[in-house]
Design a protein around this motif. Structure first.
Motif, PDB file in Angstrom:
ATOM      1  N   GLU A  72       0.614  -1.083  -0.607  1.00  0.00           N
ATOM      2  CA  GLU A  72      -0.196   0.340  -0.310  1.00  0.00           C
ATOM      3  C   GLU A  72       1.062   1.690  -0.086  1.00  0.00           C
ATOM      4  O   GLU A  72       0.410   2.343  -0.972  1.00  0.00           O
ATOM      5  N   LEU A  73       1.615   0.598   0.635  1.00  0.00           N
ATOM      6  CA  LEU A  73       2.806   2.238   1.205  1.00  0.00           C
ATOM      7  C   LEU A  73       3.515   2.687  -0.759  1.00  0.00           C
ATOM      8  O   LEU A  73       3.803   3.829  -0.724  1.00  0.00           O
ATOM      9  N   LEU A  74       4.295   1.726  -0.861  1.00  0.00           N
ATOM     10  CA  LEU A  74       4.280   1.798  -2.832  1.00  0.00           C
ATOM     11  C   LEU A  74       3.189   2.301  -3.194  1.00  0.00           C
ATOM     12  O   LEU A  74       4.091   3.258  -4.096  1.00  0.00           O
ATOM     13  N   GLU A  75       2.184   1.714  -3.968  1.00  0.00           N
ATOM     14  CA  GLU A  75       1.062   2.227  -4.729  1.00  0.00           C
ATOM     15  C   GLU A  75       1.317   3.477  -4.214  1.00  0.00           C
ATOM     16  O   GLU A  75       0.532   5.000  -4.988  1.00  0.00           O
ATOM     17  N   SER A  76       0.951   4.147  -3.025  1.00  0.00           N
ATOM     18  CA  SER A  76       0.701   5.341  -2.096  1.00  0.00           C
ATOM     19  C   SER A  76       1.208   6.799  -2.547  1.00  0.00           C
ATOM     20  O   SER A  76       1.419   7.355  -3.614  1.00  0.00           O
ATOM     21  N   PHE A  77       2.616   6.375  -2.081  1.00  0.00           N
ATOM     22  CA  PHE A  77       4.029   6.806  -3.168  1.00  0.00           C
ATOM     23  C   PHE A  77       4.014   6.818  -4.545  1.00  0.00           C
ATOM     24  O   PHE A  77       4.325   7.946  -4.892  1.00  0.00           O
ATOM     25  N   LYS A  78       3.576   5.962  -5.799  1.00  0.00           N
ATOM     26  CA  LYS A  78       3.748   6.457  -7.010  1.00  0.00           C
ATOM     27  C   LYS A  78       2.807   7.026  -7.511  1.00  0.00           C
ATOM     28  O   LYS A  78       2.694   8.170  -7.969  1.00  0.00           O
ATOM     29  N   GLN A  79       1.301   6.928  -6.741  1.00  0.00           N
ATOM     30  CA  GLN A  79      -0.112   8.022  -7.335  1.00  0.00           C
ATOM     31  C   GLN A  79       0.326   8.703  -6.441  1.00  0.00           C
ATOM     32  O   GLN A  79      -0.500  10.008  -7.373  1.00  0.00           O
ATOM     33  N   ASN A  80       1.552   9.669  -5.932  1.00  0.00           N
ATOM     34  CA  ASN A  80       2.206  10.853  -5.212  1.00  0.00           C
ATOM     35  C   ASN A  80       3.354  11.403  -6.124  1.00  0.00           C
ATOM     36  O   ASN A  80       3.655  12.036  -5.642  1.00  0.00           O
ATOM     37  N   GLY A  81       3.442  10.278  -7.093  1.00  0.00           N
ATOM     38  CA  GLY A  81       5.042  11.252  -7.614  1.00  0.00           C
ATOM     39  C   GLY A  81       6.212  11.317  -7.329  1.00  0.00           C
ATOM     40  O   GLY A  81       7.320  11.637  -7.386  1.00  0.00           O
ATOM     41  N   GLN A  82       6.141   9.777  -5.730  1.00  0.00           N
ATOM     42  CA  GLN A  82       6.755   9.569  -5.812  1.00  0.00           C
ATOM     43  C   GLN A  82       7.447   8.029  -5.581  1.00  0.00           C
ATOM     44  O   GLN A  82       8.337   7.842  -4.708  1.00  0.00           O
ATOM     45  N   GLY A  83       7.098   7.130  -6.172  1.00  0.00           N
ATOM     46  CA  GLY A  83       6.762   6.071  -6.832  1.00  0.00           C
ATOM     47  C   GLY A  83       8.662   5.981  -6.561  1.00  0.00           C
ATOM     48  O   GLY A  83       9.174   4.535  -6.036  1.00  0.00           O
ATOM     49  N   ASP A  84      10.282   6.663  -7.127  1.00  0.00           N
ATOM     50  CA  ASP A  84      11.025   6.110  -7.218  1.00  0.00           C
ATOM     51  C   ASP A  84      11.325   6.332  -6.290  1.00  0.00           C
ATOM     52  O   ASP A  84      12.668   5.111  -6.211  1.00  0.00           O
ATOM     53  N   LYS A  85      11.070   7.133  -5.198  1.00  0.00           N
ATOM     54  CA  LYS A  85      11.617   6.811  -3.393  1.00  0.00           C
ATOM     55  C   LYS A  85      11.542   5.251  -3.596  1.00  0.00           C
ATOM     56  O   LYS A  85      12.228   4.950  -2.918  1.00  0.00           O
ATOM     57  N   ALA A  86      10.233   5.173  -3.324  1.00  0.00           N
ATOM     58  CA  ALA A  86       9.915   3.791  -1.983  1.00  0.00           C
ATOM     59  C   ALA A  86      10.672   2.480  -3.351  1.00  0.00           C
ATOM     60  O   ALA A  86      11.089   2.002  -2.337  1.00  0.00           O
ATOM     61  N   GLU A  87      10.844   2.532  -4.495  1.00  0.00           N
ATOM     62  CA  GLU A  87      10.828   1.603  -5.167  1.00  0.00           C
ATOM     63  C   GLU A  87      12.629   1.790  -4.707  1.00  0.00           C
ATOM     64  O   GLU A  87      13.392   0.229  -4.905  1.00  0.00           O
ATOM     65  N   SER A  88      13.447   1.986  -4.519  1.00  0.00           N
ATOM     66  CA  SER A  88      15.026   2.357  -3.964  1.00  0.00           C
ATOM     67  C   SER A  88      14.795   1.816  -3.030  1.00  0.00           C
ATOM     68  O   SER A  88      15.634   1.020  -2.754  1.00  0.00           O
ATOM     69  N   TRP A  89      13.594   1.572  -1.856  1.00  0.00           N
ATOM     70  CA  TRP A  89      14.226   1.217  -0.758  1.00  0.00           C
ATOM     71  C   TRP A  89      13.690  -0.338  -0.688  1.00  0.00           C
ATOM     72  O   TRP A  89      14.268  -1.181  -0.174  1.00  0.00           O
ATOM     73  N   ILE A  90      12.817  -0.414  -1.808  1.00  0.00           N
ATOM     74  CA  ILE A  90      12.619  -1.601  -2.528  1.00  0.00           C
ATOM     75  C   ILE A  90      13.103  -2.625  -2.904  1.00  0.00           C
ATOM     76  O   ILE A  90      14.276  -3.841  -2.702  1.00  0.00           O
ATOM     77  N   ASN A  91      14.334  -1.516  -3.880  1.00  0.00           N
ATOM     78  CA  ASN A  91      15.094  -2.789  -5.316  1.00  0.00           C
ATOM     79  C   ASN A  91      16.477  -3.307  -4.177  1.00  0.00           C
ATOM     80  O   ASN A  91      16.770  -1.806  -3.130  1.00  0.00           O
ATOM     81  N   GLN A  92      17.263  -3.895  -4.565  1.00  0.00           N
ATOM     82  CA  GLN A  92      18.338  -3.393  -3.995  1.00  0.00           C
ATOM     83  C   GLN A  92      19.789  -2.050  -4.255  1.00  0.00           C
ATOM     84  O   GLN A  92      18.912  -2.068  -5.318  1.00  0.00           O
ATOM     85  N   GLY A  93      20.562  -1.804  -3.732  1.00  0.00           N
ATOM     86  CA  GLY A  93      21.197  -0.585  -4.424  1.00  0.00           C
ATOM     87  C   GLY A  93      20.940   0.484  -3.203  1.00  0.00           C
ATOM     88  O   GLY A  93      20.274   0.052  -1.927  1.00  0.00           O
ATOM     89  N   PRO A  94      21.155   1.726  -3.041  1.00  0.00           N
ATOM     90  CA  PRO A  94      21.215   2.707  -2.544  1.00  0.00           C
ATOM     91  C   PRO A  94      19.577   3.115  -2.005  1.00  0.00           C
ATOM     92  O   PRO A  94      18.869   3.285  -2.422  1.00  0.00           O
ATOM     93  N   ASN A  95      19.584   3.715  -1.240  1.00  0.00           N
ATOM     94  CA  ASN A  95      17.586   4.151  -0.390  1.00  0.00           C
ATOM     95  C   ASN A  95      18.204   5.352  -0.595  1.00  0.00           C
ATOM     96  O   ASN A  95      19.174   6.287  -0.496  1.00  0.00           O
TER      97      ASN A  95
END
Length: 150
Positions: A72-95
């Motif tokens: 839900e958090l990822l979806e909310s971030f995506k809907q509000n133009g912040q999806g790249d930030k939330a995806e950086s926390w899920i994906n491997q690599g720097p947050n």
């Protein structure tokens, strides 16, 4: 529930209250909260804000909280133009960091108002704590770049 996202709200509330560093204690508390009698030595689990937050979970439990809440958090971030930030926390690599104003935009004022009511913390304190804790918490709970299983 204003936005119909109880898992996300509960996850954010727990992180705001106790922070990621106390996640193991939170998991134990949540197992004993939610209307179940505690038969261990007569001590009752804490009610109040943990009781309020765990009540929002229904029967989802901690696994459901993590899976549903992060999704839900990822979806909310995506809907509000912040999806790249939330995806950086899920994906491997720097947050990527998230500022309190960006976090407020991503989770919405209705979720933030509910967190304020449930936790007793000010919105400013909730946003400050979550902007510190959320990237590392999501990163830890998604070690393989995937949402945790329910």
């Amino acid at each position: 529930m204003g936005r119909g996202m109880p898992s996300m709200t509960a996850l954010l509330g727990l992180l705001a209250i106790a922070g990621y560093q106390n996640r193991d204690k939170l998991a134990e508390l949540l197992k004993g909260v939610g209307g179940q009698p505690n038969t261990g030595g007569g001590q009752q689990p804490p009610g109040g804000l943990l009781g309020n937050l765990s009540g929002m979970l229904g029967g989802a439990g901690v696994g459901g909280l993590l899976n549903g809440g992060i999704g839900e958090l990822l979806e909310s971030f995506k809907q509000n133009g912040q999806g790249d930030k939330a995806e950086s926390w899920i994906n491997q690599g720097p947050n990527k960091d998230v500022s309190p104003p960006e976090l407020k935009q991503a989770i919405g004022s209705d979720v933030l108002a509910q967190l304020e009511q449930q936790t007793g913390l000010s919105q400013e304190e909730i946003l400050a704590r979550l902007s510190r804790e959320l990237p590392a918490a999501v990163d830890k709970y998604t070690p393989d770049g995937r949402l945790p299983a329910a």
